[in-house]
Scaffold this motif. Sequence first.
Motif, short mmCIF file in Angstrom:
data_model
loop_
_atom_site.label_atom_id
_atom_site.label_comp_id
_atom_site.label_asym_id
_atom_site.label_seq_id
_atom_site.Cartn_x
_atom_site.Cartn_y
_atom_site.Cartn_z
N ARG A 36 0.85 -1.18 0.00
CA ARG A 36 0.00 0.00 0.00
C ARG A 36 0.89 1.24 0.00
NH1 ARG A 36 -3.63 0.71 5.29
NH2 ARG A 36 -3.64 2.86 4.51
N GLN A 37 0.40 2.27 -0.69
CA GLN A 37 1.15 3.51 -0.74
C GLN A 37 0.31 4.63 -0.16
OE1 GLN A 37 1.85 5.43 -4.49
NE2 GLN A 37 3.45 6.72 -3.66
N ASP A 38 0.87 5.30 0.84
CA ASP A 38 0.18 6.40 1.49
C ASP A 38 1.13 7.59 1.57
OD1 ASP A 38 -0.63 3.70 3.34
OD2 ASP A 38 -2.27 4.88 2.49
N PRO A 39 0.58 8.80 1.51
CA PRO A 39 1.42 10.00 1.62
C PRO A 39 2.27 9.96 2.89
CG PRO A 39 -0.81 10.59 0.98
CD PRO A 39 -0.84 9.13 1.33
N ILE A 46 2.34 -5.46 2.61
CA ILE A 46 1.22 -5.98 3.38
C ILE A 46 1.38 -7.49 3.58
CG2 ILE A 46 -1.29 -6.19 3.50
CD1 ILE A 46 -1.46 -3.85 1.50
N HIS A 47 1.42 -8.22 2.47
CA HIS A 47 1.64 -9.67 2.46
C HIS A 47 2.42 -10.02 1.21
CE1 HIS A 47 -0.99 -11.32 5.69
NE2 HIS A 47 -1.82 -10.34 5.41
N TYR A 48 3.02 -11.18 1.22
CA TYR A 48 3.65 -11.66 0.01
C TYR A 48 3.46 -13.18 -0.10
CZ TYR A 48 7.62 -13.20 2.87
OH TYR A 48 8.40 -13.81 3.81
N SER A 49 3.71 -13.68 -1.29
CA SER A 49 3.58 -15.12 -1.53
C SER A 49 4.83 -15.62 -2.24
CB SER A 49 2.35 -15.38 -2.40
OG SER A 49 2.35 -16.72 -2.87
N TYR A 50 5.31 -16.78 -1.81
CA TYR A 50 6.49 -17.38 -2.43
C TYR A 50 6.16 -18.67 -3.15
CZ TYR A 50 6.44 -19.41 2.30
OH TYR A 50 6.06 -19.98 3.48
N GLY A 51 4.88 -18.88 -3.42
CA GLY A 51 4.42 -20.04 -4.17
C GLY A 51 2.94 -20.25 -3.93
N VAL A 52 2.36 -21.18 -4.70
CA VAL A 52 0.94 -21.48 -4.53
C VAL A 52 0.69 -21.94 -3.10
CG1 VAL A 52 -0.93 -23.00 -5.25
CG2 VAL A 52 0.63 -22.04 -6.95
N SER A 83 -11.81 3.01 7.37
CA SER A 83 -11.36 4.22 6.67
C SER A 83 -9.83 4.30 6.61
CB SER A 83 -11.92 5.46 7.35
OG SER A 83 -11.53 5.51 8.71
N SER A 84 -9.14 3.70 7.57
CA SER A 84 -7.67 3.72 7.56
C SER A 84 -7.08 2.86 6.45
CB SER A 84 -7.14 3.24 8.91
OG SER A 84 -7.47 1.87 9.12
N GLN A 85 -7.92 2.08 5.80
CA GLN A 85 -7.46 1.26 4.68
C GLN A 85 -7.69 1.95 3.34
OE1 GLN A 85 -9.69 -2.32 5.95
NE2 GLN A 85 -7.71 -3.33 6.26
N THR A 86 -8.17 3.17 3.37
CA THR A 86 -8.19 3.98 2.15
C THR A 86 -6.76 4.22 1.72
OG1 THR A 86 -10.27 5.10 2.68
CG2 THR A 86 -8.73 6.27 1.24
N SER A 87 -6.44 3.80 0.50
CA SER A 87 -5.06 3.84 0.05
C SER A 87 -4.99 3.46 -1.43
CB SER A 87 -4.22 2.86 0.88
OG SER A 87 -2.84 2.96 0.59
N VAL A 88 -3.80 3.50 -1.96
CA VAL A 88 -3.54 2.94 -3.28
C VAL A 88 -2.77 1.64 -3.07
CG1 VAL A 88 -2.52 3.26 -5.54
CG2 VAL A 88 -3.45 5.23 -4.32
#
Lengths: 115, 116
Positions: A36-39, A46-52, A83-88
Amino acid sequence: DAGITQSPRHKVTETGTPVTLRCHQTENHRYMYWYRQDPGHGLRLIHYSYGVKDTDKGEVSDGYSVSRSKTEDFLLTLESATSSQTSVYFCAISEGEGSLSDTQYFGPGTRLTVL
Amino acid sequence: DQQVKQNSPSLSVQEGRISILNCDYTNSMFDYFLWYKKYPAEGPTFLISISSIKDKNEDGRFTVFLNKSAKHLSLHIVPSQPGDSAVYFCAASARASGAGSYQLTFGKGTKLSVIP
């Protein structure tokens, strides 16, 4: 450009509703990421995946869950949007282990507004 | 605690002159560094990278310098063009840590404005 698409590109929702963002890649890369990108904060993982079905938490994972049932798709879910999850939100991919670099390639982003 | 710092939120440069964007890091395990450029309403795009075994990497108008002892890297753009106006993010990873996660840690970005 790396083949990464995100859907939807824009979404407005209300507090308390569930939201799912989709990232789709055509590069067959092993690693996928949600940021997520915020000013004033830059890009935060946030999260990542290293495989199925293999995922792990990032720096700001509270309130988010992810799933990866296929190599090409990585879903980000906000179970009850606030509302705190408003983001790009940006998805990224990388080849990961065995590659010469950790270069990540980003999708076009999803602008989410939670009212 | 910020592990990657871009202390200048913005920078203005005249067209044709050199742009120098700076980045400092605190984690001595970082061994690979990248710069990304981001235009409004688009995703970040990879610009240039450097491994910790080098002190300089050049790609056309873009050069990245790495000073490991100072934990400092910089991106030089010569000559600067109006199309270079964007937000530039510095990022770092610790591939040697063995974590296998290949995570990148990003700075907060520097907005470059190139004035025609």
